[in-house]
Each structure stands twice: as C-alpha cells, then as structure tokens.
Design an enzyme around this catalytic site. Structure first.
Site, PDB file in Angstrom:
ATOM      1  N   SER A   1       0.793  -1.314   0.020  1.00 46.72           N
ATOM      2  CA  SER A   1      -0.057   0.057  -0.157  1.00 46.72           C
ATOM      3  C   SER A   1       0.803   1.160  -0.029  1.00 46.72           C
ATOM      4  CB  SER A   1      -0.944  -0.002   1.160  1.00 46.72           C
ATOM      5  OG  SER A   1      -1.624   1.226   1.392  1.00 46.72           O
TER       6      SER A   1
ATOM      7  N   TYR B   1      -2.079   5.972  -5.202  1.00 47.18           N
ATOM      8  CA  TYR B   1      -3.244   6.932  -5.223  1.00 47.18           C
ATOM      9  C   TYR B   1      -2.473   7.991  -6.238  1.00 47.18           C
ATOM     10  CZ  TYR B   1      -5.873   4.974  -1.522  1.00 47.18           C
ATOM     11  OH  TYR B   1      -6.588   4.267  -0.565  1.00 47.18           O
TER      12      TYR B   1
ATOM     13  N   THR C   1      -5.550   2.563  -7.058  1.00 48.45           N
ATOM     14  CA  THR C   1      -6.888   2.441  -6.573  1.00 48.45           C
ATOM     15  C   THR C   1      -8.052   3.781  -6.998  1.00 48.45           C
ATOM     16  OG1 THR C   1      -5.965   1.415  -4.614  1.00 48.45           O
ATOM     17  CG2 THR C   1      -8.201   2.679  -4.321  1.00 48.45           C
TER      18      THR C   1
ATOM     19  N   LYS D   1      -7.969  -0.746  -9.569  1.00 48.51           N
ATOM     20  CA  LYS D   1      -8.601  -1.422  -8.447  1.00 48.51           C
ATOM     21  C   LYS D   1      -9.844  -0.840  -7.960  1.00 48.51           C
ATOM     22  CE  LYS D   1      -7.679  -2.942  -3.852  1.00 48.51           C
ATOM     23  NZ  LYS D   1      -8.233  -2.058  -2.813  1.00 48.51           N
TER      24      LYS D   1
ATOM     25  N   HIS E   1     -13.454  -2.192  -2.186  1.00 43.04           N
ATOM     26  CA  HIS E   1     -12.625  -1.502  -1.074  1.00 43.04           C
ATOM     27  C   HIS E   1     -13.062  -2.250   0.209  1.00 43.04           C
ATOM     28  CE1 HIS E   1      -9.713   2.051  -0.813  1.00 43.04           C
ATOM     29  NE2 HIS E   1      -9.823   1.273   0.357  1.00 43.04           N
TER      30      HIS E   1
END
Lengths: 276, 276, 276, 276
Positions: free
Chosen positions: A107, A131, A157, A221, A245
C-alpha cells in the site's frame, strides 16, 4: 491459544492481541456495513460444481502473471499500516507471502517503506498500490521508487476520491500515528493524514498518463461495473481488480463476488481481469 | 451521551429522552408492523453501482423544485405533533431544516401553527400537508392560511380515509393532549381528535377541486400504484409522494422503496414524482 | 390480563388458561411442523396494493354464500373438540360467531352435538364437516341429522385418509376423553377414537355419491392442486376449501396461501372457491 | 430418556451417549460446514403436492432394486466405523436394517468385517462400498470377498481422491484407533489410516475396469452434475448415488437434494439413479 486451523481462528486470536483502535480500523466498514457483510454472505452462497474421476494425483496451483511465476492464483491485496498490528509491519507480511510464493501488493500507506520491503524480500513478486495526488510529481516519485526497487506492477486505486465515513474509526477518534507512513517525509505524511493530497478530480485521462510514465503494467482497483472495466482497458490498464474496497468505501455497493451487475460478456474482458 | 454519528445514534438517544407515549407514537406502525419493518429491510437491500474516474472535485446536491432552490433532493415529510418530543415543537424542526437548506412539510396536525412556523423561518421553503375535511370550508381556511403565510405547495394525504389501528397507541391508551393541535380552535381540535372531521368519501374530483382553489401546486401523498399516479396527474396533481405512511396505515402494503408493483414505465410519470 | 388487541394477545392468554394437552393439541402440527410455520410465514409475505381516492364513507363486508347473507367473507373452519378449551364447547363458539354474523362449520368431532348447536343458535348459518366412514350408513345418518337441524352445507374433508403423526400429542400420550364426542353413541365414539371408522379407500365416486344423498351443497376441504379442484367440480362439489389442514396432516405440503402450485387459471374455477 | 419419536430425538440421545471424538466425527462436515447445513436446509424447503380421493386403503412402499425386493425405496448409505458408537458396530446396524427389510451398504472402512456382517444377516440385501487403491489387487481382493459373502452390488466412491479437512476432527486430533478397521490386516489398516492407499489418479477407465472384474452391478457414489452421471453410465455404471458425501468432502458443493444444477433432462438417466 487455540490452534489456528481456519481464518476465523486467526480472527479470534487477533481480537485478543490488537488494540481497540487497530482492531476497529481493520474490521470496520463504511456506513451501516451492509456491503461489508454482503461481501462475506454472498461469498458463502457460491456453489462449486465438482467433476470427478479426473486424475488428481499431480495437482498444482502454480500460475503466471505478467510473466512472473506464483504458487497460486491468489495474491495479497494492498492494505494500510500493518504496524498497527505488529512492529515489523509490512516486512513481516512480505516474509509470510514470500514463504508461500504468492505475490504482495504494498500500500502507498504502508508503514514499512518501498525500499525496506524490497530489501527484505528481493525475490518476492511485489506490486505497488498508488493514489494519484494533486501534485502529480509526488505520485511520479513513488512510481519511480517502486520501479527502482524492483516492483513489477502498479495498482491504481480509483474508488476513494473521497474517503468514506467509517463509524468505528470516528467513535475511536482514530488518528494515523505521527511518523507512521513510511513512504513519505514528515510534511507529506501530515498532508496525507489530512487527506489533502489525494486528487478527487482524476479521470480516465490520468490513467492513460500513468501508463505513459512507467514501464510497469497498471491495474485498476475498485471497479464494479462492466462498463468501467471496458473503459479501463481502453485507457491502457493491463488488469482490473474488482473490489468494493472491502466494504470500506461506498456502503450499498454490491458484494465483490456478485456478478449480477456485470452485464457485458466476461470474454470481452482481458483474461488478466481478477477479483479481490 | 454517545456522540451522534448515524441515524441509529439519534434513535437510541431519543429512546432515553422520550416518554413512553411519545416514543410509541413515533416508532409504532399499524397491525403486525410488517410494512414498517419492510420499509427498512427493502431499503437496505438496494444496491448502488458506482462509476469511477469522473472528476468529483466539485460536487453539489443543490436542486430546484417548483422554482425553489434547495440544498439537496431530500425534503422533510409531514409528521404530526412534534411537541410530543420537545416543547418548541415544529419551530425547532424548522430551524434545523433551515440550517441545512432543505424543505419542510408542515403537518395539519402540527403543534406549532402555520403562522408561527412561517414567522420563525420566513426563508425556509415550506409546504403544507392537508386532509380534506367533511366541511370543505375548514380545509379551504387552512389552504388560505398556508398561502398567506408563504407556503409553497400543498401535500394532500390520501391514504388515511380511516386511521389504522396502531397497537402500541391502543395499549398506551394514547390521547392527543387537549389544546395540542395548533392549527385549530378548541372545538375543531376536539373533532379532529375524535376523527370526526376527515372525509372518508373523497374521490379524484376532490383533488381537482383542491387544485382549483389554490395557486400552490398540489402533490398527492400516499400512492403505491402506477395506476393511481397516472390518475393523480390527470386530475391536476403536480407531484406525487410515494408513501405507505411510514408503515402506519395499511399493514401489508409494499415497502415504499419497492418498485416491483409500479408496472407502468416510470418515464410516463411527471419528473417531479418523488419518494418518501 | 393484558387487553386483547390482536390475535397474538388471544394466543398468549390461551397459553395461560389451557391444559398442556389441550394447548398442544390445538397448536401442534404434523412432522417437523414445516407446513405449520410456512402457513404463517407465507401469509405475512402477502402484499396488498391499495388504490386511493375512492369513496369509502360507506363500506360493508356483507356477502352472500349459497343464498345466505353473512357479515363478512370469512367463515369459521371446522376444528375438533372445543370442550378441551371451555366447558361450553362449540356452543360458546357458535354464540361468538352468531354475534358477528359470520358462518360456522361444525366438526364431526365436535363436543357439542349437531342438535345442541342448532338449538343454541337457530339463525346462525351453520355448515357441517364430514368424514366418509367405512359404514356409509353412519355417514348418512350424520348428513340427515345435519339437514334436519337446519345446517346449510356439507364440508367433506378429504386430506385425512390416515391421520398424521403429531409429535406433541404423542409426547403427551394425548387421548380423546371418553364420552367427549357428542355426535356419537359410546360404541361409535370409541371406534372413531381408534380411527377404525374413517374409510381410507374413498375416491371421487364417493363425492358423487354424497352429493346424490343430500340437498345441501357439498364443499371439498383439503385440496392443494388445481387438478384436484377441477376434479372436485366435475364430481359435483359446489365449493372448494383450499387447506393443508392447518399444517396438521401432510408436513411439507405447501402453505395454504401459496398459489405457486395452482397451475390452472383461477377463472376456470367456480367463484365459490374459497380459502381456509 | 425421552421417548424416541423423531430423528432429532435420536440425535439428542446420541449426543448424551457418544464420546466427543465420535460425536464430532459423525456430525462434522468439511470447511465452514456450509454444504453440511445446506443439505438439511434445502431438504426442508421441498414441498410435496398431494393429490386426494385416491383409494389408499392398501398401500405399500415395497420396491425392487437389481432384482432384490426391499420394503421401501430408501437404503442405508455407507458410513465408516460404527464401533465408535457401539461395540457391536456394523453388526448392530445390519440387524436393525434387516428388521425393517431395507438394504445396507457396508463401508470399506467398517469395523465389522464383510464376512462378519454376511454371517450375522445372511438374508439382508447388502452392498459393498469401495475405494480404488493404488494397488489394484487390494481393491480386487475386497471385491472378491464381497462377492463371496453374497453382497449384491458395489458402490464406488469417487468424491474423495483427497480427504477434506474436517476441522472438528483436527481440533480433537482424531485418530482411527489401532486395529479398528475390520476388513484389513494390521499393515494395510495403517496405510489406510495414513491415506496412503487411496489412488488420487483414478479416471473413468478405472470404472470400466471395475465393472469388468465383477458380476455385481457397480453404482457410482458422489456425483453432483448431470454430465458426470451420463459419463458414469457410458462407462458401465448401473446406478448413481447423488451425494456430496454428507457435506464432509467439498465444502461449497450444492445440497444433495438441489436439482438446479442437473441441467440435462432427468429422463436421459437410468431409472436406477438414486439420491443419498
């Protein structure tokens, strides 16, 4: 401690070890947690139709993705801040995944850095979750660091242009501990904590831009409709991660496993399309 | 008191503050409360299919209804006797709605009068809910008072020609306190309490009559079939409020949110058709 | 005692007053009681679609059946041995039904006799429920007594050629008290208790026979398929009572209210077809 | 002890008498036990549509299978190690089945031997359940012993090339007691305990082979798709036992009673096709 035989055993054990803050952060969904519970309920309703009298004396789950061999067709999705659970954070996670030969998605909000994870498990297949920030250079820096560190794919994402209200976190007044986010310097980390960084204005063009600045394949995603999957592929995505999510963003979104809303034939989709 | 984060928190807080009579009046449905619970159950089953990678950096829920601007497409439905909950009654409700910029529908059975609410919140968009009484002049007087006070629309409730049996109220032997209904003098209020006023004989012609005696648009509240919606529009209604009276009138009526029984194409209906 | 506002209140009150034997006899179903509970569950799922703005100032449930006026389209089905609940037995039941103006079906296994009920409530519309016995003359005698006593119709029960196992009764070792069955002399009553009387061999021809020996219309009670309904009408029935014997005979039979299995158009059926 | 009136009564009584090991072995399913509970839930949803006014004064469940008369169309499926429940093991089971005139399928993993059961109940219709072992001669020996002992059919289990994880057994660290398996000498029994014997590599050809080495008809047990049923018949099976191994093998397999996945017309199947 009870022997750890199934997922639920791990869950129970975790409930005993974790702080309330961490426990609620990990287990909580958004809103009424309808989507959170639908994820599990719908999954349990799936039925497998077994065929028999095939030779199964030699079976293997080995598969290949983007040219890399993995021991099974299940990878580990990105999740934030593993140090909430254990002081070794994502390094411990990487070790575990490495041992079974699966792949790990780190992440952006990890508490072990890109470089630390790469150095701990150089042979592990690693993807990086991203992001897109208001300052594109900040995003680009992360992309380059991931490339440099030997990560094999980017996972963009797209379902969190705004972060959802998770009531458990609100009740706990949960705050990301200072200095916790390992991929950022102090200033950037604080901006991220305040959600000032993530760009709510991104569009499909930004996906195309992202694919143009990296040699890594980009997966999208968070998609939940066939229409968006087709658009992702048109704009350069090499894979799709169907996801709500974990029930932590839009409450009332369909269960991840539910295919009722995927109205276009699945064969139109790239075979790399996967599910998480 | 626990922080008020979601609707349920308000509900729990109310349970602690309200008298048993008031609590049961507000939360009770008719009959076995099958429709009451179906309203919530069916609503939770709704699924939203989100689309992504749209620019959502500037979003607004502002909308317009009958030429008036409101901050969101959700208005407040009429409900009776707010002074059961708080001594400031509908004045407090109006203040709250005013603050968020939505619209308020004042009940005929309000405990703050038409004029009091208008004077408290002159800029708030206000609609007035009406029953047609046996004595049409009594109804007409209310219409004129609402017009005079700057109300913007009339909401004609049609699903209560007889009031349903609400068992909780029966068990409590619930009575409207004397002098509670603010829109009536003592004599009329007593007649309403005894349900002697409301005309069980009204038909579609009375809707047409109502639209002829006011310049305010008239919405019909309480319809549950497409056939009735079309008839309402033919007879002069400018809007429809789909409603089963909160599960407080006909028990076994379908959930408000259920569209399975709306057999005519929704596009045949006036776009003002709304849901409550 | 709590005020009796709804059916459940009566049920709770009965639980306090009845002996265990009687309570279990009345509330028990056959087998796993799947059909017993389906009857209630399916009923609660029914949805009524109300239409509005009709003049309902004068409403009436009055209707007519076989030329007799009743105050509502709901009659009382036959049930056995009311003296288990109250010493006045079916006489008390008849009084209550008489007061609301509905109709009563007296069971063959009643604990007040045909003649007693007739004499207690001469104006009440009364039907008589019948089994066909091995000795046809025994059945014929009951038919003639019912005719003589002014009963208006016969209800032939066809779903109990064998009595089902009701576990609650078995556990209680429930026995019909001696001398309890009021329509039989001592010897016949004992035979019925031992279930030696009822003929498991009856067929549609026996229905035709029954219609030939009485001027009363004959209804068939216990049918669950459209096919059987059509056969009943072909063989002389003037009405049908759709029933699974209250979940007390074949467990796993569909709920009475379920129409999914009625595969022929309902309009093919006699309008007297009713539901119980 | 409570009287034993229904299956559940036996279950409750067994819970009191059995050791924890045995209880968990018998009642446990694989994985999350979703299939285990679906078996019962789906069965309860079945509805029977009864037809009436047929002569049922003489009824019989007698039927014939492979030329043998049995008292009802329900036989007893194979299950392992009855001595976990009672010291007389499968001999007691055989006696009970013999008394009602049904048929018994003896498990390969029985704790009374083929010959013991045959000698205890020579007239009972007996089938023998078989796994195909890596060493075909071991399987062949069992087939010949069953033939010799007068068994009438073979039931080939095909849904257990690998044994599933049953968590209850794992938590109990359940082990087959030494010397428990009556059909094997000490060495073979130990190999079976370690699951070294069963051949995960068998295919449809092995079914054909099996039918070629015995005069007994062979049934295939464990199929869940129409496609596999047709293949079984093509390869010489004389019957099929639809089964998910009592929810003890593949968790998430459909309920045994569910026919939704049987996509080919049932009439294409051999009428001997049965359900367990």
């Amino acid at each position: 401690m009870k022997p750890l035989i199934c997922v639920e055993d791990f869950q129970v054990a975790a409930y005993e070890k974790l702080s309330r803050d961490a426990l609620d952060y990990y287990r909580g969904g958004s809103g009424d947690e309808e989507t959170l519970s639908a994820n599990e309920d719908e999954f349990k309703k799936l039925r497998i139709l077994p065929r028999f009298l095939r030779d199964v004396s030699n079976i293997s789950l080995d598969t290949e993705i983007f040219g890399d061999k993995v021991s099974c067709p299940i990878g580990v999705s990105p999740s934030a801040m593993h140090k909430l659970a254990h002081p070794r954070g994502e390094l411990a996670t990487a070790q575990g995944i490495n041992r079974v030969g699966s792949l790990m998605t780190l992440s952006t909000l990890s508490t072990s850095s890109i470089e630390e994870v790469a150095s701990e498990c150089p042979r592990l297949i690693k993807w990086f979750q991203l992001y897109i920030f208001k300052d594109r250079n900040e995003s680009l820096k992360l992309v380059k660091r991931a490339e440099q560190a030997g990560f094999k794919a980017l996972v963009l994402t797209v379902d969190a242009p705004q972060f959802a209200v998770r009531r458990k976190d609100l009740r706990n007044n949960f705050q990301i501990p200072a200095g916790f986010l390992a991929n950022f310097d102090h200033k950037s980390a604080r901006a991220i904590q305040n959600l000032e960084y993530i760009d709510a204005g991104i569009t499909w063009k930004d996906l195309t831009w992202l694919t143009s600045v990296t040699n890594m394949p980009v997966l999208v995603k968070g998609l939940l409709t066939a229409e968006d999957c087709l658009m992702a592929i048109e704009h350069g995505a090499k894979g799709i991660i169907v996801s709500n999510h974990g029930g932590r963003q839009l409450d009332s979104a369909p269960a991840t496993v539910s295919r009722s809303e995927m109205k276009i034939p699945i064969k139109k989709l790239d075979p790399l399309t996967s599910l998480s």
